[in-house]
Design a protein around this motif. Structure first.
Motif, short mmCIF file in Angstrom:
data_model
loop_
_atom_site.label_atom_id
_atom_site.label_comp_id
_atom_site.label_asym_id
_atom_site.label_seq_id
_atom_site.Cartn_x
_atom_site.Cartn_y
_atom_site.Cartn_z
N ILE A 165 4.36 -1.82 21.93
CA ILE A 165 4.00 -1.79 20.64
C ILE A 165 2.81 -2.60 20.16
O ILE A 165 2.07 -2.20 19.34
CB ILE A 165 5.29 -2.60 19.96
CG1 ILE A 165 6.50 -1.65 19.97
CG2 ILE A 165 5.02 -2.96 18.53
CD1 ILE A 165 7.81 -2.36 19.84
N LEU A 166 2.73 -3.73 20.65
CA LEU A 166 1.39 -4.40 20.61
C LEU A 166 -0.12 -3.72 20.89
O LEU A 166 -1.00 -3.91 20.61
CB LEU A 166 1.50 -6.04 21.08
CG LEU A 166 2.04 -7.01 20.04
CD1 LEU A 166 1.08 -7.12 18.90
CD2 LEU A 166 3.49 -6.66 19.52
N GLY A 167 0.28 -2.99 21.91
CA GLY A 167 -0.99 -2.22 22.31
C GLY A 167 -1.39 -1.15 21.48
O GLY A 167 -2.53 -0.99 21.32
N ALA A 168 -0.48 -0.66 20.85
CA ALA A 168 -0.67 0.47 19.84
C ALA A 168 -1.25 -0.26 18.72
O ALA A 168 -2.22 0.30 17.95
CB ALA A 168 0.57 1.10 19.55
N VAL A 169 -0.74 -1.35 18.28
CA VAL A 169 -1.07 -1.70 17.08
C VAL A 169 -2.70 -2.29 17.42
O VAL A 169 -3.49 -2.40 16.42
CB VAL A 169 -0.23 -3.24 16.97
CG1 VAL A 169 -1.01 -4.19 15.63
CG2 VAL A 169 1.06 -2.68 16.33
#
Length: 65
Positions: free
Chosen positions: A40-44
């Motif tokens: 999730i944080l990689g995509a954000v």
């Protein structure tokens, strides 16, 4: 530019830790929580970087004209 990237990385890494803690407290397994928080944080982070560099490129192009 180094300080800007450091700020973005601190945001990402801190977000991963916070999301991991949240998911782990929601009775998710530890490994699954870490995988989800990383994804999730990689995509954000990727979206933030795309927007940042697009804005930076547009600013540089307008200065040259």
């Amino acid at each position: 530019m180094n300080w800007t990237m450091l700020g973005f990385r601190i945001f990402r890494d801190g977000g991963i830790v916070l999301l991991f803690i949240y998911l782990a407290n929601q009775n998710q397994s530890g490994a699954a929580s870490m995988i989800y928080s990383n994804l999730i944080l990689g995509a954000v982070f990727m979206m933030i970087m795309i927007l940042f560099y697009k804005l930076k490129t547009n600013t540089i192009n307008h200065v040259k004209e």
